[in-house]
Design an enzyme around this catalytic site. Structure first.
Site, mmCIF file in Angstrom:
data_model
loop_
_atom_site.group_PDB
_atom_site.id
_atom_site.type_symbol
_atom_site.label_atom_id
_atom_site.label_comp_id
_atom_site.label_asym_id
_atom_site.label_seq_id
_atom_site.Cartn_x
_atom_site.Cartn_y
_atom_site.Cartn_z
ATOM 1 N N SER A 251 -25.403 6.810 21.129
ATOM 2 C CA SER A 251 -25.623 6.918 22.565
ATOM 3 C C SER A 251 -27.048 6.528 22.938
ATOM 4 C CB SER A 251 -25.351 8.351 23.036
ATOM 5 O OG SER A 251 -24.041 8.750 22.705
ATOM 6 N N GLU B 66 -25.980 20.666 18.491
ATOM 7 C CA GLU B 66 -25.311 19.668 19.326
ATOM 8 C C GLU B 66 -24.105 20.287 20.031
ATOM 9 O OE1 GLU B 66 -23.178 15.263 19.063
ATOM 10 O OE2 GLU B 66 -23.661 16.343 17.225
ATOM 11 N N SER C 76 -14.468 15.549 16.808
ATOM 12 C CA SER C 76 -13.250 15.687 17.602
ATOM 13 C C SER C 76 -12.809 17.143 17.675
ATOM 14 C CB SER C 76 -12.133 14.828 17.008
ATOM 15 O OG SER C 76 -11.691 15.380 15.784
#
Length: 400
Positions: A163, A246, A386
């Protein structure tokens, strides 16, 4: 935990609100309103970080010896809630909230003195180099190699979904330094300058139309051994510690409430048929359910944050639960917003960034960006590992 603010805490909240009213200007607010991504563009994020740094509030989670304001858990929580509710550009992410805690725990004195002040000032902007093609949530399957050559490592391989790497100065990365033993044992954590010869960044346009992600390629990139965090082969432990921050190291309740508030404004507007979406009992019920989920998420966040305040880390299970819930709530809000805006949900504005568009009313701009936010929110159940991986972590911890 006492959920009621003391007079001192109420006074602090008022101080934060006054600062935001004075410093969070219309351009910064508009940039966040028109931002479909999970992170602000650095042109706005760094401007806001600079204002916070002058006030001494850029790194509320840092201890005072590293520039933090020495706030209590409640003050941190109030600050984050107020900033999110008033629409700050979300930029305190990869360097501040992820790499910095790792450096504080595992970094050498030289690494701390060099990098932490530059993270606070915004001079260094960090990207994350974890996922690879074929090794996304399964980080132990990574194949980017680093071979020791004297005082350097020579790195070859690639990372994906990095990112804002195209707007960053540095990247922290997991690399494989050994193929022997368990695959988790041969991983090392390195800090790299993205201007180093041999580093190439290739853009990936996301489904929402924005340039948010990148591929980063390493072709015989020389990285000083001094840029290794922790011992060689210890990167798996370092990375697990980082991932807890995170996924669970910072509250998202304020942000979710801000989106919930935007949804209420959209739903309260008269539509083309002269009716308000909020008057539909089905939509109103969904709206209330999301509000209850945000309240429940707040309680989990407060428990996890209290662990951080006392010198611990959020913990694997709370971090994974919060990651799942945040992604699910954000997706629920974006789905309901798409229903509320009706035909406007299929209107597609190709120009990026949205801030280049002519200014319009807040409601109109929220309608314009609604479909892009909906598409971007699909990625939330994949970012940071995920949701399926999070469920596996929870099950493994509870059943072992």
């Amino acid at each position: 935990m006492d959920l009621f603010l003391s007079p001192e805490e109420s006074a602090f909240r008022d101080e934060v609100r006054a600062f935001l009213d004075a410093e969070l200007d219309v351009n910064l607010r508009r940039a966040e309103r028109l931002n479909p991504c999970f992170i602000a563009h650095p042109s706005y994020g760094l401007k806001w970080q600079s204002k916070l740094a002058k006030k001494g509030w850029a790194v509320p989670m840092f201890p005072p010896e590293y520039g933090g304001p020495e706030w209590t858990l409640t003050q941190r929580y109030i600050f984050d809630q107020e900033c999110e509710r008033q629409g700050e550009p979300r930029f305190r992410t990869q360097g501040i909230k992820m790499l910095a805690p790792v450096l504080m725990r595992y970094g050498t004195p030289e690494q701390k003195s060099r990098y932490l002040p530059r993270i606070v000032s915004g001079e260094d902007v960090w990207a994350q180099g974890y996922s690879e093609p074929g090794a996304g949530s399964d980080l132990a399957a990574l194949r980017t190699k680093a071979v020791r050559d004297g005082d350097d490592y020579v790195v070859n391989g690639s990372k994906i979904w990095a990112s804002m790497a195209h707007e960053s100065t540095h990247i922290f990365s997991l690399v494989r330094t050994s193929d022997t033993g368990k695959k988790q044992e041969g991983i090392t954590f390195l800090l790299m300058d993205l201007k180093t010869p041999g580093v190439t960044t290739r853009p990936i346009k996301s489904i929402c139309g924005s340039h948010e992600f990148n591929e980063v390629f390493f072709d015989d990139v020389r990285v000083p051994v001094a840029n290794r965090v922790g011992e060689e082969g210890f990167g798996w432990e370092v990375s697990k510690y980082l991932l807890e921050f995170e996924r669970g190291g910072n509250p998202a309740g304020g942000l979710l409430r801000a989106w919930h508030g935007k949804l209420l404004r959209l739903a309260s507007e008269l539509g083309a048929d002269g009716k308000r979406a909020i008057d539909d009992p089905v939509l109103a019920t969904k709206f209330a359910e999301i509000g209850c989920d945000i309240d429940a998420n707040d309680m989990i966040e407060l428990m996890a944050m209290s662990k951080v305040l006392t010198g611990g880390n959020p913990g694997a299970i709370p971090s994974s639960v919060m990651k799942i819930e945040r992604s699910r709530i954000r997706q629920a809000i974006s789905e309901l917003a798409a229903l509320v805006v009706g035909i406007d949900a299929i209107r597609w504005e190709p120009r990026r960034p949205f801030t280049d568009l002519p200014e319009a009313s807040e409601i109109e701009e929220e309608r314009i960006v609604a479909s892009a936010i909906y598409f971007n929110s699909r990625s939330q159940s994949l970012l940071g590992g995920s949701n399926e991986i999070q469920l596996e972590i929870i099950a493994r911890d509870l059943l072992r």
